[in-house]
Design a protein around this motif. Structure first.
Motif, PDB file in Angstrom:
ATOM      1  N   ILE A 324       0.933  -1.265   0.103  1.00 21.34           N
ATOM      2  CA  ILE A 324       0.131  -0.128  -0.346  1.00 21.34           C
ATOM      3  C   ILE A 324       0.724   0.961  -0.163  1.00 21.34           C
ATOM      4  CG2 ILE A 324      -1.705   1.768   0.975  1.00 21.34           C
ATOM      5  CD1 ILE A 324      -2.776  -1.283   0.247  1.00 21.34           C
ATOM      6  N   VAL A 325       0.990   1.959  -0.924  1.00 25.85           N
ATOM      7  CA  VAL A 325       1.381   3.603  -1.762  1.00 25.85           C
ATOM      8  C   VAL A 325       0.883   4.440  -0.270  1.00 25.85           C
ATOM      9  CG1 VAL A 325       2.519   4.855  -2.800  1.00 25.85           C
ATOM     10  CG2 VAL A 325       2.475   2.614  -3.179  1.00 25.85           C
ATOM     11  N   HIS A 326       1.768   4.906   0.225  1.00 24.89           N
ATOM     12  CA  HIS A 326       1.021   6.773   1.031  1.00 24.89           C
ATOM     13  C   HIS A 326       1.102   7.703   0.718  1.00 24.89           C
ATOM     14  CE1 HIS A 326      -0.947   3.897   4.124  1.00 24.89           C
ATOM     15  NE2 HIS A 326       0.511   3.080   3.805  1.00 24.89           N
ATOM     16  N   ASP A 333      -8.597   1.567   4.933  1.00 20.48           N
ATOM     17  CA  ASP A 333      -8.262   0.819   5.963  1.00 20.48           C
ATOM     18  C   ASP A 333      -8.550  -0.547   5.215  1.00 20.48           C
ATOM     19  OD1 ASP A 333      -7.154  -1.195   7.831  1.00 20.48           O
ATOM     20  OD2 ASP A 333      -9.128  -0.677   9.393  1.00 20.48           O
ATOM     21  N   PHE A 334      -7.217  -1.065   5.278  1.00 22.13           N
ATOM     22  CA  PHE A 334      -7.390  -2.597   3.864  1.00 22.13           C
ATOM     23  C   PHE A 334      -7.570  -3.671   4.733  1.00 22.13           C
ATOM     24  CE2 PHE A 334      -4.853  -5.918   2.008  1.00 22.13           C
ATOM     25  CZ  PHE A 334      -5.614  -6.064   0.452  1.00 22.13           C
ATOM     26  N   GLY A 374     -16.569  -3.423 -13.395  1.00 22.33           N
ATOM     27  CA  GLY A 374     -16.544  -2.927 -12.664  1.00 22.33           C
ATOM     28  C   GLY A 374     -17.913  -3.462 -11.616  1.00 22.33           C
ATOM     29  N   THR A 375     -18.381  -4.948 -12.377  1.00 18.29           N
ATOM     30  CA  THR A 375     -19.730  -5.693 -11.457  1.00 18.29           C
ATOM     31  C   THR A 375     -18.602  -6.259 -10.439  1.00 18.29           C
ATOM     32  OG1 THR A 375     -21.113  -5.894 -13.715  1.00 18.29           O
ATOM     33  CG2 THR A 375     -21.203  -7.418 -11.540  1.00 18.29           C
ATOM     34  N   ILE A 376     -17.584  -7.688 -11.110  1.00 16.45           N
ATOM     35  CA  ILE A 376     -16.831  -7.510 -10.104  1.00 16.45           C
ATOM     36  C   ILE A 376     -16.229  -7.221  -9.208  1.00 16.45           C
ATOM     37  CG2 ILE A 376     -14.080  -9.084 -10.354  1.00 16.45           C
ATOM     38  CD1 ILE A 376     -14.819  -9.894 -13.450  1.00 16.45           C
ATOM     39  N   TRP A 377     -15.559  -5.432  -9.166  1.00 20.60           N
ATOM     40  CA  TRP A 377     -15.312  -4.837  -7.618  1.00 20.60           C
ATOM     41  C   TRP A 377     -16.328  -4.774  -6.450  1.00 20.60           C
ATOM     42  CZ3 TRP A 377     -12.109   0.002 -10.293  1.00 20.60           C
ATOM     43  CH2 TRP A 377     -11.421  -0.717 -10.976  1.00 20.60           C
ATOM     44  N   ALA A 378     -17.796  -5.137  -7.857  1.00 18.39           N
ATOM     45  CA  ALA A 378     -19.095  -4.323  -6.843  1.00 18.39           C
ATOM     46  C   ALA A 378     -19.393  -5.587  -5.618  1.00 18.39           C
ATOM     47  CB  ALA A 378     -20.778  -4.356  -8.032  1.00 18.39           C
ATOM     48  N   TRP A 379     -18.965  -7.094  -6.491  1.00 16.90           N
ATOM     49  CA  TRP A 379     -18.861  -8.388  -5.785  1.00 16.90           C
ATOM     50  C   TRP A 379     -18.312  -8.409  -4.353  1.00 16.90           C
ATOM     51  CZ3 TRP A 379     -18.340 -11.687 -10.776  1.00 16.90           C
ATOM     52  CH2 TRP A 379     -19.867 -11.702 -11.306  1.00 16.90           C
ATOM     53  N   ASP A 380     -16.986  -7.608  -4.591  1.00 19.41           N
ATOM     54  CA  ASP A 380     -16.661  -7.971  -3.613  1.00 19.41           C
ATOM     55  C   ASP A 380     -15.549  -6.679  -3.645  1.00 19.41           C
ATOM     56  OD1 ASP A 380     -14.786  -8.087  -0.950  1.00 19.41           O
ATOM     57  OD2 ASP A 380     -15.370 -10.266  -1.118  1.00 19.41           O
ATOM     58  N   THR A 381     -14.773  -5.805  -2.799  1.00 18.39           N
ATOM     59  CA  THR A 381     -13.804  -4.998  -2.472  1.00 18.39           C
ATOM     60  C   THR A 381     -12.084  -5.599  -2.899  1.00 18.39           C
ATOM     61  OG1 THR A 381     -15.853  -3.308  -1.083  1.00 18.39           O
ATOM     62  CG2 THR A 381     -13.427  -2.744  -1.761  1.00 18.39           C
ATOM     63  N   VAL A 382     -12.384  -6.526  -2.356  1.00 15.30           N
ATOM     64  CA  VAL A 382     -10.925  -6.890  -2.152  1.00 15.30           C
ATOM     65  C   VAL A 382     -10.706  -7.525  -3.380  1.00 15.30           C
ATOM     66  CG1 VAL A 382     -11.098  -8.949  -1.684  1.00 15.30           C
ATOM     67  CG2 VAL A 382      -9.078  -8.107  -0.758  1.00 15.30           C
ATOM     68  N   ASN A 383     -11.585  -7.319  -5.135  1.00 12.66           N
ATOM     69  CA  ASN A 383     -11.560  -8.001  -6.169  1.00 12.66           C
ATOM     70  C   ASN A 383     -10.396  -6.629  -7.215  1.00 12.66           C
ATOM     71  OD1 ASN A 383     -11.942 -10.467  -6.269  1.00 12.66           O
ATOM     72  ND2 ASN A 383     -14.531  -9.878  -6.164  1.00 12.66           N
ATOM     73  N   PHE A 384     -10.232  -5.852  -6.596  1.00 10.13           N
ATOM     74  CA  PHE A 384      -9.530  -4.954  -6.760  1.00 10.13           C
ATOM     75  C   PHE A 384      -8.689  -4.944  -7.083  1.00 10.13           C
ATOM     76  CE2 PHE A 384      -7.410  -0.948  -6.000  1.00 10.13           C
ATOM     77  CZ  PHE A 384      -7.091  -0.462  -7.248  1.00 10.13           C
ATOM     78  N   PHE A 385      -8.035  -5.161  -5.499  1.00 13.38           N
ATOM     79  CA  PHE A 385      -6.887  -5.099  -5.308  1.00 13.38           C
ATOM     80  C   PHE A 385      -6.113  -7.072  -5.497  1.00 13.38           C
ATOM     81  CE2 PHE A 385      -8.486  -2.771  -1.899  1.00 13.38           C
ATOM     82  CZ  PHE A 385      -8.440  -1.403  -1.792  1.00 13.38           C
ATOM     83  N   LEU A 386      -6.914  -7.457  -5.652  1.00 17.15           N
ATOM     84  CA  LEU A 386      -7.122  -9.041  -6.040  1.00 17.15           C
ATOM     85  C   LEU A 386      -5.983  -8.777  -7.873  1.00 17.15           C
ATOM     86  CD1 LEU A 386      -9.494 -11.316  -4.436  1.00 17.15           C
ATOM     87  CD2 LEU A 386      -6.793 -10.982  -3.970  1.00 17.15           C
TER      88      LEU A 386
END
Length: 881
Positions: A324-326, A333-334, A374-386
């Protein structure tokens, strides 16, 4: 009801004798019963009241199954297909086969128990044989293009029975005894171009229904015969020869079985993956590039939807640890983003989506891929990071987004924007790439869209003011704006289409908005702007309405560190503006009013000749409210002129508010007298300035009643009088020190046709005056103490000019109303002290000397009463005497 009871008894009799009858006689009696049942159904609006309906369903289904098998035995495929068609076809006189089909169709729609009886008859397997023949053995080309109405009804009944039967797991299990299910699936993947055109869609409907009702046994069966493997191999061959939309339609059916089976078993998905299923989908979807709108869209979308679902199908959870870049937003909060929802477990499936976007420039395809992400991100927020910490789709897409169609660019940057707005995460690496895209400006529209994305982020949190300054974006924008300002300054008065119109102009406007957003609330960024020497260049953008709002915001931020510089720019722009630049003046005055809310700005306003500058605006409007208008003012609506008068007086009031130094300066320099002179020359007041003598008045209304009558009733009032009343109303609020807090005018939207049209309508437009609310109660309820006695002098000086030839009665009535109102203002002791201590009494008396000298003048008595009230507080007794 009687008819159903009769039928019920007849069927009971049939049940009782059936065991003793030979099969042929059983069939004859049952077939004889069918027309009666169907007739009763038709006459009872589709309501079946039959006690032995399950047994009837079983008997009829068995008979239909027997008839189908009899017509199939010992025949070639072509012969069998024709025989089936003849069996089920509706003729002039209903044949047994069609009657059986119709009755099973009716019974299959009743209840679940009845459906189970139909399934137990062996009919599901027989119907699958029928469907296989109808699909794989087309009629002659001329007959396979369209159906008669009767044939269409027969087809719909047959398909509806199959849909009702195959949506039950028992119905699917019954198919496994025969081999036609896997044969039909493979046929769709190999014979799509040779099959019956009229049976493609019905076959697809039936197979999709079967797919949703798959069982563990059916999956084992399909796997055992390598159904998916063979289908994929055949589709690879079709993908090179068939039209793309046809291949999509066939592939979507096969993919349904893979996707729908996964919650029960991963066997078909494994078979699909092991036989290059993803490569097949990639090949097929890339072939869809350039399809005409709506051509094959349904099946393309279906495949993409199923592929999106497959991204969550996997045996093990992905475990990734990103850096996580600050800095990050305070509420990010990840650890809290982790959840047990639908997380991505199948990167292979997602890679197909990613590859399509990278290799295609088709608007529909690319747009659907972005929607899927966008749908995949909406299913679970963690999907963006994965995804971003493994395949980096958004980061990679940023590199190529300028090659995509404009709607795709807009959709992409909305997706990037949602990372911040919805996920509350700052994607530093992606933002660096977006900033590089802006710097290169390869495609201006893409640059514009990217900048709008960053602007939206900047408005979310002040953190972005620091991020975009430290990343160099602020410096980049200032350099680009300096260059554009030089071009504008050089081309002043000339027309440069390439620079002043279209995307380039929008880009400059958004750059200014971005700089404004970066400076709001950030003194450090404002200092950077000043240190870059940008102030002289920024003010160049004031002339164009497209840029003005953002430019004023930037200059207002400048006032935080240097009020004098801001005042110098704004007052200078006001004084140098031409008579016709009313909108520019209004925008400058509104900005000035916002800054004057801070008492610290008042001194700078005075030292930068702010009072003289605002009064010069009134001087420039000489004759502007004349009725009818003349000269330049014929093209300007009087609403706009009144608004300019209002905001000018507002600015003066704001600068005087609670500021004794400014108040003393304004009075000592005779600026109230100058204001009265300028207001009197606007054109709505009389020019002679004489008191006219009349013995009596027919009407005597208060000033509040005049306001109500002028703007809230149907009573006709001349335009000059309406304008005079408005100005006197402005002055009344100035007397009380509240004018700068009032709001009578709707906010104007820049560069809209409606706004310009309103201003062009002229003085007789229906909505030509400000929104009026009744002030009569406000004068009585509010504090009527005098704050600025000089404004009373202005009202008194305008009294003689309220007289208009041809309106003698009305003129004298409004004069009396104003005097009475002034009398009400000096009721309180505090107001009298302010008036007497102002040193303005001699000015007021001089203005009213004609009325004082003539005792018969209608204003003599009310004016005398005003001064009687002031006498007790007089500090100038000689003047009063």
């Amino acid at each position: 009801t009687i008819q159903w009871e009769t039928l019920g008894r007849q069927f009971v009799e049939y049940e009782q004798v059936a065991p003793f009858l030979i099969p042929e006689e059983q069939e004859r009696r049952l077939l004889g019963f069918l027309p009666l049942f169907i007739k009763a159904w038709e006459q009872s609006a589709g309501v079946i009241v039959f006690p032995n309906i399950q047994l009837l369903a079983s008997e009829v289904s068995k008979l239909l199954t027997k008839e189908i098998k009899r017509n199939l035995n010992g025949k070639t495929a072509e012969e069998a297909r024709l025989a089936l068609e003849q069996l089920l076809k509706q003729k002039e006189e209903a044949e047994d086969g069609h009657l059986l089909l119709k009755l099973v169709y009716l019974l299959s729609q009743t209840d679940l128990r009845t459906t189970w009886n139909i399934i137990g008859s062996g009919l599901p397997a027989a119907l699958m044989q029928c469907l296989y023949l109808f699909f794989t053995v087309p009629l002659k080309k001329t007959s396979d293009v369209e159906m008669s109405e009767d044939d269409t009804q027969t087809q719909e009944m047959l398909v509806k029975i199959m849909l009702n039967v195959y949506r039950e797991e028992q119905g699917v299990e019954e198919l496994l005894a025969a081999d036609k299910l896997q044969s039909l699936i493979i046929a769709t993947a190999s014979l799509w171009d040779q099959c019956s055109h009229l049976w493609k869609v019905p076959t697809g409907r039936v197979l999709r229904t079967i797919s949703k009702a798959q069982t563990k046994n059916s999956i084992v069966y399909l796997q055992a015969v390598d159904c998916i493997k063979i289908a994929i191999q055949n589709l690879f061959k079709l993908a090179d020869t068939l039209p793309a939309c046809d291949v999509c339609e066939a592939a979507s059916i096969v993919l349904c079985f893979v996707k729908d089976s996964y919650p029960i078993s991963s066997a078909l998905l494994t078979e699909f993956e092991n036989n290059d299923g993803y490569q097949l989908l990639l090949k097929i979807l890339l072939r869809c590039e350039g399809l005409r709108q709506n051509e094959g869209d349904l099946y393309v979308d279906e495949i993409l939807d199923m592929l999106t679902c497959l991204t969550t199908c996997g045996k093990t959870e992905l475990k990734v640890s990103g850096n996580i870049v600050h800095p990050q937003l305070p509420h990010f909060d990840f650890e809290r983003t982790r959840s047990s929802g639908m997380t991505v477990k199948n990167l292979q499936a997602f890679q197909v989506l990613q590859s399509i976007f990278q290799r295609s420039n088709d608007q529909h395809l690319c747009g659907r891929i972005l929607a899927a992400i966008g749908t995949i991100w909406a299913w679970d927020t963690v999907n963006f990071f994965l995804l971003e910490w493994t395949l980096q789709p958004i980061s990679q897409f940023t590199d190529i987004i300028h090659f995509k169609p404009h709607p795709v660019q807009v959709q992409f940057f909305r997706l990037v924007e949602s990372i911040v707005l919805d996920l509350s995460y700052v994607p530093h690496e992606i933002l660096k790439k977006v900033q590089y895209l802006i710097k290169e400006n390869t495609v201006p529209f893409c640059t514009l869209t990217a900048l709008r994305c960053l602007l939206s982020m900047t408005k979310k949190d002040l953190l972005f003011s620091d991020i975009f300054r430290d990343s160099g974006l602020l410096g980049l924008l200032l350099a680009l704006l300096r260059k554009q300002a030089k071009v504008l300054r050089k081309s002043a008065g000339t027309h440069l289409p390439d620079l002043e119109e279209g995307t380039e102009k929008e880009l400059s406007a958004v750059m200014l908005k971005m700089v404004a957003a970066l400076t709001v609330g950030s003194v450090r960024n404002t200092v950077v702007l000043k240190d870059y020497g940008m102030v002289p260049y920024i003010k160049i953008f004031l002339d164009d309405e497209c840029y003005r709002s953002a430019t004023l915001t930037i200059l207002e931020q400048l006032s935080v560190i240097n009020y004098e510089e801001y005042m110098s720019i704004i007052i200078g722009a006001l004084c140098s503006s031409t008579q016709g630049e009313l909108h520019l003046k209004l925008d400058l005055l509104k900005s000035l009013l916002r800054i004057l809310e801070s008492p610290k700005s008042h001194s700078a306003f005075r030292t930068c000749s702010g009072f003289n500058g605002l009064l010069s605006l009134l001087s420039d409007m000489e004759g502007a409210l004349q009725d009818p208008p003349s000269g330049l003012w014929t093209t300007v609506g009087q609403n706009c002129i009144l608004e300019l008068v209002f905001h000018t007086l507002q600015g003066i009031t704001a600068a005087l508010h609670l500021d004794p130094v400014n108040s003393n300066f304004f009075q000592k320099n005779g600026l109230f007298e100058k204001m009265a002179e300028d207001l009197g020359s606007l054109g709505c007041f009389g020019t002679q300035g004489e008191w006219q003598i009349s013995r009596s008045l027919e009407k005597t209304r208060t000033f509040a009643e005049f306001l109500d009558a002028a703007f809230c009733s149907s009573e006709p009032f001349p335009m000059w009088l309406k304008n005079c009343i408005w100005i006197l109303n402005f002055l009344d609020h100035m007397v009380k020190g509240t004018l700068h807090l009032e709001s009578y005018f709707k906010e104007r939207k820049p560069e809209t046709e409606d706004a310009s049209r309103d201003d062009q309508e002229g003085p007789h437009a229906e909505d030509d005056h400000p929104s009026y609310v009744s002030f009569s109660c406000r004068w009585e309820m509010g504090d009527c103490s005098i704050v600025h006695p000089g404004a009373v002098c202005v009202m008194v000086r305008l009294l003689p000019k309220l007289y208009k030839e041809g309106h003698s009665q009305l003129s004298q009535e409004i004069q009396c109303a104003v005097v009475d109102h002034i009398q009400s203002l000096v009721k309180s002791e505090k107001s009298r002290q302010v008036m007497c201590g102002s040193g303005l009494l001699s000015t007021i008396i001089t203005s009213c000397q004609d009325a004082f000298r003539n005792g018969s003048h209608p204003l003599h008595l009310p004016l005398t009463r005003v001064f009687e009230k002031l006498a007790s507080q007089a500090v100038e007794p000689d003047v009063l005497r």
